[in-house]
Design an enzyme around this catalytic site. Structure first.
Site, PDB file in Angstrom:
ATOM      1  N   TYR A   1     -22.729  24.344 -16.343  1.00 19.07           N
ATOM      2  CA  TYR A   1     -23.587  24.269 -15.162  1.00 19.07           C
ATOM      3  C   TYR A   1     -24.962  23.763 -15.587  1.00 19.07           C
ATOM      4  O   TYR A   1     -25.462  24.121 -16.647  1.00 19.07           O
ATOM      5  CB  TYR A   1     -23.782  25.659 -14.546  1.00 19.07           C
ATOM      6  CG  TYR A   1     -22.531  26.358 -14.085  1.00 19.07           C
ATOM      7  CD1 TYR A   1     -21.678  26.973 -15.001  1.00 19.07           C
ATOM      8  CD2 TYR A   1     -22.214  26.432 -12.732  1.00 19.07           C
ATOM      9  CE1 TYR A   1     -20.536  27.625 -14.567  1.00 19.07           C
ATOM     10  CE2 TYR A   1     -21.078  27.083 -12.303  1.00 19.07           C
ATOM     11  CZ  TYR A   1     -20.245  27.684 -13.224  1.00 19.07           C
ATOM     12  OH  TYR A   1     -19.118  28.335 -12.786  1.00 19.07           O
TER      13      TYR A   1
ATOM     14  N   HIS B   1     -23.042  24.110  -8.437  1.00 17.21           N
ATOM     15  CA  HIS B   1     -21.650  24.111  -8.893  1.00 17.21           C
ATOM     16  C   HIS B   1     -21.575  23.543 -10.308  1.00 17.21           C
ATOM     17  O   HIS B   1     -22.414  22.729 -10.694  1.00 17.21           O
ATOM     18  CB  HIS B   1     -20.795  23.263  -7.956  1.00 17.21           C
ATOM     19  CG  HIS B   1     -20.602  23.874  -6.601  1.00 17.21           C
ATOM     20  ND1 HIS B   1     -19.651  24.832  -6.352  1.00 17.21           N
ATOM     21  CD2 HIS B   1     -21.247  23.680  -5.423  1.00 17.21           C
ATOM     22  CE1 HIS B   1     -19.712  25.187  -5.082  1.00 17.21           C
ATOM     23  NE2 HIS B   1     -20.674  24.501  -4.491  1.00 17.21           N
TER      24      HIS B   1
ATOM     25  N   LYS C   1     -15.433  18.127 -10.467  1.00 15.11           N
ATOM     26  CA  LYS C   1     -16.018  18.163 -11.808  1.00 15.11           C
ATOM     27  C   LYS C   1     -15.571  16.917 -12.575  1.00 15.11           C
ATOM     28  O   LYS C   1     -14.604  16.264 -12.199  1.00 15.11           O
ATOM     29  CB  LYS C   1     -15.560  19.404 -12.573  1.00 15.11           C
ATOM     30  CG  LYS C   1     -15.813  20.680 -11.820  1.00 15.11           C
ATOM     31  CD  LYS C   1     -15.511  21.909 -12.629  1.00 15.11           C
ATOM     32  CE  LYS C   1     -15.369  23.124 -11.702  1.00 15.11           C
ATOM     33  NZ  LYS C   1     -16.372  23.216 -10.630  1.00 15.11           N
TER      34      LYS C   1
END
Lengths: 237, 237
Positions: A148, A156, A190
């Site tokens: 993070y 997120h 991600k």
């Protein structure tokens, strides 16, 4: 991929309170109170006061273990987190079977004996932490870590991290595994970050934390190539 | 997990038109017109009439290749699909370099030489097809196949299939890969089905399609254990 802040104003809050500053605060506080951790075969239980528990949470080290004691808090640290606090920040002490492990070599050896790939994982963990990323377990995404930009309450995680080394685990050896990992990380917004941790030379000090200096870390992101997104944009010309 | 039908009435439509019946129709039609496929190093191009192209689509064999010809349609079949139509349904002919491969052994050897794990993948494919599952490529989910209860226009695929064999690919060897696969298949509402294809005895006829009879297929689904869902339901007692 741009960072996904969780609420309006989260980015400003993150800028006002850099992670590095909070880690410095934590370091001073833990050093002052001589925090003590207890090593077991799978983690380290750290005994701290409630203020320090809050600081640890703000830096995302460990998880609070629910206990009945009033002022004392128990924090469960992974081996990587504990060794980082012990060796890099030098702000906690750790004991095993009631005996304090003053020597970093003893602790390194104990942890390496409990966890086979500890050296490689720790190198990757400390590499990311040194760049002020917040590092958490990536268990639920089938990776080693997720990282993070700031505290998970604000943003997120941006990267799912797989740590690779020669002779290490058997990940990303076949296309289907790469497809699976890229698809999964993409579906949770991600990027897949692969850290190749390699030894520079074959030294004999592999049992010592000193060997950390002999490792190199190579960073690669893997992502799906989308023809639509990569095509020349006609509206722009 | 119950099948997820795509629209109201889809289940009734599926029941009225069982896959096995459509496959029988396809078989008769292709046999009658003596459909011919052209083998290349990665797939088989099948030349058919428009009615048969529609039947192939209803059974989900291959993909239509866009072409300029009016009455002729070109269907791109994977090796597994082509060999199933050739060897199991015996309804197409296949030629290589302009020469028809009448002999099933020749085709088996050609396909095995182009695709290393063809024998194992074909065994798994035909195993699922014989149970009237619709089988498609699982490329986008990092698995070998996805299987549907009926045509993909009626129902979502239920299983993501990984084919494993001794000495085969390097999937599911480590926990993180299992986590990754289970999480991904779960997030797209599928179950992970692992087919272990193993040889019963070590015969010398491994180069022949006859060896298919010496393979056993063991089916296992892998899924996340959720304590909440597995706990004794107090409201029921």
């Amino acid at each position: 991929m741009a960072p996904r802040w969780k609420w309006k104003g989260a980015e400003a809050k993150a800028l006002a309170e850099p992670v590095s500053k909070t880690v410095s605060e934590l370091r001073s506080s833990l050093t002052q109170t001589e925090a003590l951790g207890f090593l077991s075969s799978c983690n380290v239980l750290l005994s701290v006061e409630s203020e320090e528990a809050e600081l640890l949470d703000r830096c995302c080290f460990g998880r609070l273990v629910v206990g009945a004691e009033k002022d004392k808090r128990w924090i469960q640290l992974s081996f990587e987190e504990a060794f980082f606090l012990f060796y890099k920040l030098k702000c906690i002490k750790i004991c095993l079977h009631g005996r304090s492990l003053e020597n970093e070599v003893d602790l390194w050896r104990s942890m390496s004996s409990f966890k086979q790939d500890f050296a490689i994982l720790y190198k990757a963990y400390s590499h990311l932490r040194s760049k002020n990323w917040i590092v958490r377990s990536g268990l639920q995404y089938g990776v080693d870590f997720v990282v993070y930009r700031h505290h998970p309450s604000l943003v997120h995680s941006e990267y799912a991290v797989l740590v690779q080394s020669i002779g290490g685990n058997d990940r990303l050896k076949v296309w289907s595994d790469i497809h699976c990992s890229v698809r999964l990380t993409g579906s949770v917004a991600k990027s897949l970050l692969v850290l190749y941790v390699n030894r520079k030379v074959n030294t004999e000090k592999m049992n010592l934390p000193l060997c950390l200096e002999d490792y190199t870390v190579e960073e690669q992101t893997i992502r799906r190539w989308s023809p639509e997104l990569s095509r020349e944009d006609e509206t722009r010309t």
